[in-house]
Design an enzyme around this catalytic site. Sequence first.
Site, PDB file in Angstrom:
ATOM      1  N   LYS A 194     -22.347  -4.748 -22.973  1.00  0.00           N
ATOM      2  CA  LYS A 194     -23.754  -5.008 -22.694  1.00  0.00           C
ATOM      3  C   LYS A 194     -24.549  -3.817 -23.211  1.00  0.00           C
ATOM      4  CE  LYS A 194     -27.151  -5.978 -19.153  1.00  0.00           C
ATOM      5  NZ  LYS A 194     -27.406  -6.392 -17.770  1.00  0.00           N
ATOM      6  N   LYS A 247     -23.430  -8.986 -25.066  1.00  0.00           N
ATOM      7  CA  LYS A 247     -24.829  -9.251 -24.749  1.00  0.00           C
ATOM      8  C   LYS A 247     -25.698  -8.141 -25.284  1.00  0.00           C
ATOM      9  CE  LYS A 247     -27.794  -9.482 -20.735  1.00  0.00           C
ATOM     10  NZ  LYS A 247     -27.880  -9.443 -19.305  1.00  0.00           N
TER      11      LYS A 247
HETATM   12  C1  PBG Z   1     -29.441  -7.128 -15.120  1.00  0.00           C
HETATM   13  C2  PBG Z   1     -29.442  -8.242 -16.105  1.00  0.00           C
HETATM   14  C3  PBG Z   1     -30.269  -8.281 -17.234  1.00  0.00           C
HETATM   15  C4  PBG Z   1     -30.024  -9.490 -17.862  1.00  0.00           C
HETATM   16  C5  PBG Z   1     -29.041 -10.170 -17.139  1.00  0.00           C
HETATM   17  N1  PBG Z   1     -28.684  -9.377 -16.043  1.00  0.00           N
HETATM   18  C6  PBG Z   1     -31.315  -7.343 -17.694  1.00  0.00           C
HETATM   19  C7  PBG Z   1     -31.087  -5.907 -17.711  1.00  0.00           C
HETATM   20  O1  PBG Z   1     -29.957  -5.412 -17.835  1.00  0.00           O
HETATM   21  O2  PBG Z   1     -32.092  -5.197 -17.584  1.00  0.00           O
HETATM   22  C8  PBG Z   1     -30.747  -9.928 -19.104  1.00  0.00           C
HETATM   23  C9  PBG Z   1     -30.690 -11.360 -19.483  1.00  0.00           C
HETATM   24  C10 PBG Z   1     -31.702 -11.783 -20.487  1.00  0.00           C
HETATM   25  O3  PBG Z   1     -32.462 -10.975 -21.054  1.00  0.00           O
HETATM   26  O4  PBG Z   1     -31.770 -13.002 -20.726  1.00  0.00           O
HETATM   27  N2  PBG Z   1     -28.362  -6.872 -14.362  1.00  0.00           N
END
Ligand code: PBG
Length: 324
Positions: A194, A247
């Site tokens: 991520k 991601k």
């Molecule tokens: C946070 C989380 C995020 C997303 C999913 N879970 C955002 C972040 O890490 O700030 C993003 C998903 C998206 O942008 O569609 N735990």
Amino acid sequence: MRVRPRRNRKNQLIRNMVEETLLRPTNLIYPLFLLEGNLGKQAITSLPGIFRMNLNDLCQEVEASIAVGVSSFVLFPAVPEKYKDKTATYSVQADNFYLEAVRQLKVKFPEIVLMSDVAMDPYSSDGHDGYVEDGNILNDRTLPILGNMAVAQAQAGFDIIGPSDMMDGRVGFIRDALDDKGFENTSIMAYTAKYASAFYGPFREALDSAPKGGDKKTYQMNPANKREALIEATLDEAEGADFLMVKPALCYMDVIQSLKTHSNLPIAAYNVSGEYAMLMAACEKGWLDYELAMPEMLLSLKRAGADVILTYFAKDFGRLYNQG
Ligand code: PBG
């Protein structure tokens, strides 16, 4: 010329015969944003067509999705500010609106797959995925909070636990916590690679979950790194993950491919909010054809190596798929 690749493209039947990649609605997971109580649907400016919904409205969306072949969902709670604190205590309250919704969804739709989000940010007054002290995100102080959150979610009926927090060791910690309580059949989809990405903006608007101070770069990965994703993949696999996720998806297709070669686990890709917003904006302007560009984008993620795709386009892809 003896070799003419165009012969295998000469009509639709032959093109279908040699098609290498097939994307079906069953490969998709549809993210849904849940509101507490009976509040009406709330539009999210930067995610046209996506709404924060109360449980009733959300049930209708689930039903409409099932009708087009999409039966897997990842649920995110839009937690009112008044419930947020430093240790995310609201996340483990057994009667909170998120866990309550899962119990009801499971009764109403026993056949669906429900995935959770494990991270502190939706519940944290600091807006970070981990516990904050003097501006630092404390890894090991965060693990028990995540473990308890995962157990509460498994208890409520989630099929797949989705740790999105990027703390070190959290997959193993959560796996042990689940097994300890007898949830050895509850799966874990690890947000393995991520990245600290600009493409989460619309999601943070949806949940009002942006960090109150600093950024997420001490836990989310540097977009410059690919080999580092393999370190994360090796750890998550050894710690008991059932799926590895990359991601965001579109700018990271090389990482998807790399994980696919590196691991024998199913690979997931999260086609994030900013990627959805980008395509929708171009389509609204008439610069791209939605019904052609959207399926091409999702198919390409599958071709890159994603077995599973989390996408805000899920229901719409199902609709187009069924129209042939
Ligand atoms: C946070 C989380 C995020 C997303 C999913 N879970 C955002 C972040 O890490 O700030 C993003 C998903 C998206 O942008 O569609 N735990």
